[in-house]
Structures are given as C-alpha cells and as structure tokens.
Scaffold this active site. Structure first.
Site: not given
Length: 271
Positions: A144, A154
């Site tokens: 990501s 994350y």
C-alpha cells in the site's frame, strides 16, 4: 457471454471474494486462468466461484482464516502441490487496523500480523519454492502507499510487505519467477467502507476525491506491470508522483502529512 480464451494456468487469490482480490480473480479469469479462491466466508466464496465459472473458468475454493496458522498452512500446502501447480499467486488478504499502537489490547494487532505478515511470508515462500522449481511463475503481494506514510500499525505492516517483496524478488532473480509489490492508494471497495474511510467533501475531512481509484483500473495496471516484470507497481501517474514525493520529502514532513491525514479521518468520523 464471455469469450472463452486459451487456458493460461491457475491463479490462487487470497481474499478473493471482494474488493481488489475479486477484481484480480475476474481479470485473471478473463485472461484464461483457472482460479483457486481463498477466503473465510463460504457463502461469498460460492457466489464468486459461480460468477467465474460463468466466465468459462474452473474454480476451486478454500475456506480459510489466515489469522489461524493451521489454516495458513493448509493454503501453503495447496500452493506447494506439484500435482496441481499454481502459476500466479495474488497475496491479497488483509484488513484495516483501527486499534491505536499505544493500547494494552493488542488482539487486533496480533490478528493483523498473522494475516498480513506471517501469512504473506509463509504463503509467499510456499509459492516461490514451487515456481522456482518449475522455472516460471508470478507472485503479487498487495502492499500500500500507506506503507510510505506513518499513519498506524497498518502503515508499518504494508512497509514490511513492500520490503519483503523486493527482498524476495532479489532472492528469485534469474529463476523465471517474478515478484511484484502492488502499492494501491485509496480504492473504491468495501475495505474502506468497513474502515470508515470517507471521500473528501467541502467543509469536511476525508480523502480528496481525486485520490480515489476504481479497482478495475488498479488491477489492469497491476497486471500490466507484472507482465513487464516490474517489482513495484504504483497505479496512475498521480500516485507515482505522490510516492516520489514521499520518498524525497524530509522524514519530518512525511510525519507531519501523516498526522494531518489521521486528523482528517478523525474529523470525518466525528461528523
């Protein structure tokens, strides 16, 4: 009616019933790949399998929760099965981590590390071993653009996925096996809906509209990058510019940008 194309081998997709994973399954099916779909929800697996079979492909389903090491090992065994080789592996399963880092309750972090670090490592290794022995194959690990920011646990996990992918690519160099880290930004999927991430609106927080991508475009460009043996796949010019800026801005500036994004999310959630 979908055009029947020549069989191009078998692809295994984790998290293959929704969002980016489902779009990979559709586009790989249209390219001529049979599918092995991995997810937790049997009902959704059956529905996705029926859709893909309607496109003329053979589909196998594996019900597995990659937070559970035993389930991860079952999927690894499928990836390593020499009698039913996997030619493409899309290491996609994941979820948004909402727990703060400075919290005594690390249950969500444990689950995230199992799904998006341990499973990525175990399954990537199983796929790579079989592919290297056959001299061909493609592995796509979904990282990501968040991995270049400092937003949360994350972000830290997705930074690991990118570096892991580059390291595995180096290890497999010359073997005929390619490894690509896909670095999407904000994509219009239920992933972000479940996370509560919103589009920017006048007078409100949220992610600006121009940063949102459609999954069809994302996956189409990712597959093109895999075909070109690119190790890093960043969709669209705007995200490539953003990635370049995040690499070259001072670390203190990136941290400040990350704080502003986190604050805008908090404001949007409270409105």
């Amino acid at each position: 009616m979908h055009r029947i194309v020549r069989h191009m081998g078998t692809a295994l997709v984790t998290g293959g019933t929704s969002g980016i994973g489902a779009e990979f399954a559709r586009q790989l099916a249209d390219r001529g790949h049979d599918l092995v779909l991995v997810a937790r929800d049997t009902t959704r697996l059956d529905a996705m399998a029926a859709e893909l079979r309607g496109r003329g492909r053979a589909v196998e389903i594996l019900v597995a929760d990659l937070a559970e090491p035993g389930d991860t090992d079952r999927v690894a065994s499928r990836l390593a099965d020499p009698a039913h080789p996997i030619d493409w592996f899309i290491n996609n399963a994941g979820f948004r981590v909402s727990s703060r880092l400075a919290t005594p309750d690390i249950a969500e972090h444990d689950r995230a590390l199992n799904v998006m670090v341990r499973a990525v490592l175990v399954l990537g290794g199983a796929a790579a071993a079989g592919m290297r022995e056959r001299g061909s194959g493609a592995i796509v690990n979904v990282a990501s653009i968040n991995g270049q920011l400092a937003l949360s646990g994350y972000s830290a996990i997705k930074a690991w996925v990118r570096v892991y992918s580059e390291s595995l690519s180096n290890e497999l160099r010359g073997s005929g096996v390619t490894v690509t880290a896909l670095m999407p930004g904000w994509v219009r999927t239920e992933f972000h809906q479940r996370a509560g991430t919103t589009k920017g609106e006048k007078g409100r927080g949220g992610i600006p509209n121009f940063l949102w991508l459609d999954p069809e475009l994302l996956v189409r460009q990712a597959l093109r990058d895999v075909d070109k043996h690119r190790v890093i796949s960043i969709p669209t010019v705007r995200y490539r510019i953003l990635s370049w800026l995040l690499k070259h801005l001072p670390d203190s500036t990136v941290r400040a940008v990350s704080r502003r994004i986190s604050l805008s999310r908090s404001n949007a959630a409270s409105n």
